[in-house]
Design a protein around this motif. Structure first.
Motif, PDB file in Angstrom:
ATOM      1  N   GLY A   1     137.617  30.977   1.695  1.00 53.55           N
ATOM      2  CA  GLY A   1     137.470  29.396   1.445  1.00 53.55           C
ATOM      3  C   GLY A   1     138.915  28.702   1.267  1.00 53.55           C
ATOM      4  N   TYR A   2     139.803  29.395   0.848  1.00 52.13           N
ATOM      5  CA  TYR A   2     141.252  28.857   0.809  1.00 52.13           C
ATOM      6  C   TYR A   2     141.760  28.307   2.204  1.00 52.13           C
TER       7      TYR A   2
ATOM      8  N   HIS B   1     141.120  20.793  -5.227  1.00 53.54           N
ATOM      9  CA  HIS B   1     141.727  22.453  -5.191  1.00 53.54           C
ATOM     10  C   HIS B   1     142.936  22.368  -4.377  1.00 53.54           C
TER      11      HIS B   1
ATOM     12  N   GLU C   1     135.286  17.272  -3.850  1.00 49.90           N
ATOM     13  CA  GLU C   1     134.448  18.343  -4.247  1.00 49.90           C
ATOM     14  C   GLU C   1     133.132  17.880  -4.917  1.00 49.90           C
TER      15      GLU C   1
ATOM     16  N   ASP D   1     134.061  19.630  -0.368  1.00 51.03           N
ATOM     17  CA  ASP D   1     134.026  21.217  -0.568  1.00 51.03           C
ATOM     18  C   ASP D   1     132.961  21.533  -1.557  1.00 51.03           C
TER      19      ASP D   1
ATOM     20  N   HIS E   1     131.883  25.777  -5.401  1.00 53.80           N
ATOM     21  CA  HIS E   1     131.118  25.926  -6.662  1.00 53.80           C
ATOM     22  C   HIS E   1     129.741  25.461  -6.775  1.00 53.80           C
TER      23      HIS E   1
ATOM     24  N   THR F   1     132.516  28.542   0.588  1.00 57.04           N
ATOM     25  CA  THR F   1     132.735  30.002   0.501  1.00 57.04           C
ATOM     26  C   THR F   1     131.738  31.098   0.507  1.00 57.04           C
TER      27      THR F   1
ATOM     28  N   LYS G   1     131.789  33.512  -3.882  1.00 61.21           N
ATOM     29  CA  LYS G   1     131.270  33.142  -5.023  1.00 61.21           C
ATOM     30  C   LYS G   1     129.580  33.536  -5.182  1.00 61.21           C
TER      31      LYS G   1
END
Ligand code: PMP
Length: 403
Positions: free
Chosen positions: A114-115, A141, A184, A213, A216, A244, A247
């Motif tokens: 994800g980064y 982030h 996000e 983003d 989460h 991502t 998670k």
């Protein structure tokens, strides 16, 4: 220069402030999550993990493990190259289709984390669009911040989740310059949620692109796990949705989704995509299985929410202060780095409970916390043990109580 002395001095500073990071040596156990074996100085023992980002335990789901075993046996260990040079496996293609469908977009593009998906996409968009100006939320982030910084594009930081500040900052810009708003959905440390609809309205008003983003939130919100944007019926209004696989989907990797032209553009120009070997086929197969399962089944996210509410109720009853928010993240506030680390150490040593302390620079100084993430697999007894342990420490140390 004496490099060794320099390194030690810098590390000593972290120790003094109580924010030197110590890895817990954990052995996750498929089928027993959230139990793991902790390998410590005094031997090994079972602990209950309360800070995993494998939010739904998909990292141990039988469908995910079966898909990974099958792909491993069928396709071998690694992908064999970058996506351009031999490293595109059929499993990658299937996964990108699954992701595009999850977010109701034309296309998706995989990255190794994800980064990297944030870093590579933002740096490429901001650098390549002539005159592009970035509007970025103050709590975005590190991967977004670094990508934007690398682009060297003009950037303006708007106050966290503040549509008025965003509008003010946009209004001051040249109406003809291309603009991109980056934010996000669920913020990982406070667990608060962005006003996505208002941000999209403002983006339309000023002709800006929107970059969301959902790291989460994917898997956890929306009828098919498409995140807050799906839950709120906003997927069509976002230019790019990023997420991502590490998670809620329990594996590893990152992605973006958007129009075919946008994904093709990033695919063709982002060095963080082009020059890095692709994910192992078994990882892509596992992620596809997790996404497919969570598109069909809401049982895991419903059970997770039930566990979150049960924990919050019990923390309230015990007077343990936690940040109220509308998400699955339960931040128990301590407010001081050394105390936060000491509590985390004591939970592990005395109560067999593992929660990592969260210190500066992950959160601002004075807001150090334990970030607790209940999963569908935490039982009532687990919750009672956690709250009792925190209650014992809070009472003994005279820590601040919830109002
Ligand atoms: N975006 C946000 C908001 C995150 O919290 C994280 C990681 N914690 C990332 C991106 C990076 O994702 P990954 O762990 O898959 O590299």
């Amino acid at each position: 220069m004496d490099f060794e002395t320099f390194f030690r001095k810098e590390l000593d500073g972290l120790h003094r402030e109580g924010r030197y990071r110590v890895f817990a040596d954990l052995e996750r156990q498929a089928g027993r999550f959230p139990t793991a074996t902790y390998h410590g100085e005094n031997g090994s023992r079972d602990v209950t993990v309360w800070c995993s980002n494998d939010y739904l335990g998909m990292g141990q789901h039988p469908k995910v493990l079966a898909a990974m075993h099958q792909a491993l046996d069928g396709s071998g260990a690694g992908a064999g190259g970058t996506r351009n040079i031999g490293g595109t496996n059929h499993y990658h293609v299937l996964l990108e289709r699954e992701l595009a469908d999850l977010h109701g977009k034309e296309a998706a593009l995989l990255f190794n984390s994800g980064y990297m998906s944030n870093w590579a996409s933002l740096s490429t968009l901001a650098a390549k669009l002539p005159g592009c100006v970035i509007l970025t939320d103050a709590l975005n982030h590190a991967s977004m911040i670094e990508g934007i910084r690398h682009s060297r594009a003009e950037k303006h930081i708007f106050a966290h989740n503040d549509p008025d500040d965003l509008r003010r900052k946009l209004a001051a810009l040249d109406p003809n310059t291309p603009k991109l708003i980056a934010f996000e959905s669920v913020y990982s440390m406070d667990g608060d949620i962005a006003p996505i609809r208002e941000f999209c309205d403002i983006a339309d008003e000023f002709g800006a692109m929107t970059y969301l983003d959902e790291v989460h939130a994917v898997g956890l919100y929306g009828p098919r796990g498409g995140g807050i944007s799906e839950r709120d019926g906003l997927t069509d209004r976002l230019t790019l949705i990023q997420g991502t696989l590490a998670k809620s989907f329990g594996v590893i990797g990152g992605y973006i989704t958007g129009s075919a032209a946008l994904c093709d553009f990033i695919r063709s120009f982002a060095s963080g995509f082009i020059f890095s070997s692709s994910l192992p086929p078994a990882v892509a197969a596992g992620a596809t299985a997790a996404i497919r399962h969570l598109k069909e089944s809401s049982a895991e996210r419903e059970r997770q929410q039930d566990r979150v509410h049960a924990l919050r109720r019990k923390l309230d009853a015990a007077g343990i202060p936690h940040l109220p928010n509308p998400s699955h993240i339960v931040p128990v506030m301590v407010g001081e780095a050394k105390a936060c680390k000491a509590i985390s150490d004591e939970l592990l040593a005395r109560f067999d409970i593992y929660v990592q302390p969260i210190n500066y620079p992950t959160v601002p100084r004075g807001t150090e916390r334990l970030r607790i993430t209940p999963s569908p697999f935490h039982s009532d007894a687990d919750i009672d043990r956690l709250v009792a342990a925190l209650g014992t420490i809070w009472a003994r140390d005279g820590l601040q109580r919830a109002a």
